[in-house]
Design a protein around this motif. Structure first.
Motif, PDB file in Angstrom:
ATOM      1  N   TRP A   1      -2.083  -5.861  -8.263  1.00 60.98           N
ATOM      2  CA  TRP A   1      -1.656  -5.778  -6.321  1.00 60.98           C
ATOM      3  C   TRP A   1      -1.617  -7.134  -6.591  1.00 60.98           C
ATOM      4  O   TRP A   1      -3.327  -7.757  -6.608  1.00 60.98           O
ATOM      5  CB  TRP A   1      -2.417  -5.242  -5.035  1.00 60.98           C
ATOM      6  CG  TRP A   1      -1.761  -5.283  -4.238  1.00 60.98           C
ATOM      7  CD1 TRP A   1      -1.543  -6.993  -3.574  1.00 60.98           C
ATOM      8  CD2 TRP A   1      -1.759  -4.896  -2.857  1.00 60.98           C
ATOM      9  NE1 TRP A   1      -1.844  -6.612  -1.951  1.00 60.98           N
ATOM     10  CE2 TRP A   1      -1.706  -5.052  -1.627  1.00 60.98           C
ATOM     11  CE3 TRP A   1      -2.691  -3.196  -2.860  1.00 60.98           C
ATOM     12  CZ2 TRP A   1      -2.213  -5.082  -0.767  1.00 60.98           C
ATOM     13  CZ3 TRP A   1      -2.206  -2.666  -1.044  1.00 60.98           C
ATOM     14  CH2 TRP A   1      -2.358  -3.418  -0.103  1.00 60.98           C
TER      15      TRP A   1
ATOM     16  N   ASP B   1      -5.715  -1.734   3.907  1.00 58.81           N
ATOM     17  CA  ASP B   1      -4.672  -0.602   3.841  1.00 58.81           C
ATOM     18  C   ASP B   1      -4.040   0.340   2.749  1.00 58.81           C
ATOM     19  O   ASP B   1      -3.905   1.321   3.602  1.00 58.81           O
ATOM     20  CB  ASP B   1      -3.877  -1.489   3.399  1.00 58.81           C
ATOM     21  CG  ASP B   1      -3.288  -3.070   4.459  1.00 58.81           C
ATOM     22  OD1 ASP B   1      -3.318  -2.922   5.183  1.00 58.81           O
ATOM     23  OD2 ASP B   1      -2.330  -4.400   3.918  1.00 58.81           O
ATOM     24  N   LEU B   2      -4.928   0.487   1.909  1.00 56.04           N
ATOM     25  CA  LEU B   2      -4.489   1.816   0.870  1.00 56.04           C
ATOM     26  C   LEU B   2      -5.836   2.869   2.121  1.00 56.04           C
ATOM     27  O   LEU B   2      -5.083   4.073   2.657  1.00 56.04           O
ATOM     28  CB  LEU B   2      -5.447   1.902  -0.171  1.00 56.04           C
ATOM     29  CG  LEU B   2      -4.155   0.562  -1.296  1.00 56.04           C
ATOM     30  CD1 LEU B   2      -5.955   0.457  -2.136  1.00 56.04           C
ATOM     31  CD2 LEU B   2      -3.433   2.105  -1.567  1.00 56.04           C
TER      32      LEU B   2
ATOM     33  N   TRP C   1       0.938   4.111  -2.623  1.00 52.61           N
ATOM     34  CA  TRP C   1       0.608   5.821  -2.433  1.00 52.61           C
ATOM     35  C   TRP C   1       1.668   6.526  -2.728  1.00 52.61           C
ATOM     36  O   TRP C   1       1.462   7.627  -3.180  1.00 52.61           O
ATOM     37  CB  TRP C   1       0.589   5.836  -1.460  1.00 52.61           C
ATOM     38  CG  TRP C   1       0.455   6.315  -0.461  1.00 52.61           C
ATOM     39  CD1 TRP C   1       0.330   6.922   1.087  1.00 52.61           C
ATOM     40  CD2 TRP C   1      -1.229   7.640  -0.762  1.00 52.61           C
ATOM     41  NE1 TRP C   1      -1.035   8.777   1.141  1.00 52.61           N
ATOM     42  CE2 TRP C   1      -1.101   8.814   0.038  1.00 52.61           C
ATOM     43  CE3 TRP C   1      -2.399   7.611  -1.812  1.00 52.61           C
ATOM     44  CZ2 TRP C   1      -2.767   9.866  -0.496  1.00 52.61           C
ATOM     45  CZ3 TRP C   1      -2.515   8.411  -1.838  1.00 52.61           C
ATOM     46  CH2 TRP C   1      -2.971   9.536  -1.117  1.00 52.61           C
TER      47      TRP C   1
ATOM     48  N   ALA D   1       0.997  -1.259   0.147  1.00 52.61           N
ATOM     49  CA  ALA D   1       0.168   0.174   0.194  1.00 52.61           C
ATOM     50  C   ALA D   1       0.819   1.215   0.247  1.00 52.61           C
ATOM     51  O   ALA D   1       0.619   2.367  -0.661  1.00 52.61           O
ATOM     52  CB  ALA D   1      -1.315  -0.214   1.261  1.00 52.61           C
TER      53      ALA D   1
ATOM     54  N   SER E   1      -6.680  -5.376  -7.769  1.00 52.94           N
ATOM     55  CA  SER E   1      -5.678  -6.305  -6.673  1.00 52.94           C
ATOM     56  C   SER E   1      -6.433  -7.686  -7.133  1.00 52.94           C
ATOM     57  O   SER E   1      -7.475  -8.295  -7.391  1.00 52.94           O
ATOM     58  CB  SER E   1      -6.377  -6.385  -5.699  1.00 52.94           C
ATOM     59  OG  SER E   1      -6.316  -7.139  -4.437  1.00 52.94           O
TER      60      SER E   1
ATOM     61  N   ALA F   1      -6.036  -5.250   1.240  1.00 52.75           N
ATOM     62  CA  ALA F   1      -5.627  -4.614   0.290  1.00 52.75           C
ATOM     63  C   ALA F   1      -6.201  -3.178   0.309  1.00 52.75           C
ATOM     64  O   ALA F   1      -5.437  -2.165  -0.056  1.00 52.75           O
ATOM     65  CB  ALA F   1      -5.834  -4.904  -1.158  1.00 52.75           C
TER      66      ALA F   1
ATOM     67  N   THR G   1      -5.628   0.897  -8.970  1.00 51.98           N
ATOM     68  CA  THR G   1      -4.980   0.304  -8.198  1.00 51.98           C
ATOM     69  C   THR G   1      -5.917  -1.409  -8.495  1.00 51.98           C
ATOM     70  O   THR G   1      -7.652  -1.366  -8.423  1.00 51.98           O
ATOM     71  CB  THR G   1      -5.194  -0.021  -6.808  1.00 51.98           C
ATOM     72  OG1 THR G   1      -4.452   0.664  -5.854  1.00 51.98           O
ATOM     73  CG2 THR G   1      -4.295  -0.835  -6.475  1.00 51.98           C
TER      74      THR G   1
END
Length: 67
Positions: A19, A33-34, A7, A3, A66, A30, A64
């Motif tokens: 990811w 975490d972001l 970022w 993450a 994932s 995920a 993003t």
């Protein structure tokens, strides 16, 4: 963390990330975490790899992904 790397790259104008996690339930981690890093502005498409048709490809202009 992943993450943090996403970022940091986001701040440098790199608006795409991939990811990959081993478990499909980790897509929720995920996103969390972001969000915890203050990166809630990064929109993402989160997929379970078992639900993707890799033959057709998946489009992502910004954000993003994932798997």
């Amino acid at each position: 963390t992943v993450a943090g790397l996403i970022w940091e790259n986001w701040h440098h104008g790199r608006k795409k990330a991939l990811w990959i996690s081993v478990g499909s339930d980790l897509k929720f981690d995920a996103r969390r975490d972001l969000d915890d890093m203050g990166a809630s502005c990064i929109e993402g498409k989160f997929f379970a790899s078992t639900n993707l048709d890799l033959g057709n490809g998946t489009s992502l202009e910004i954000g993003t992904m994932s798997l």
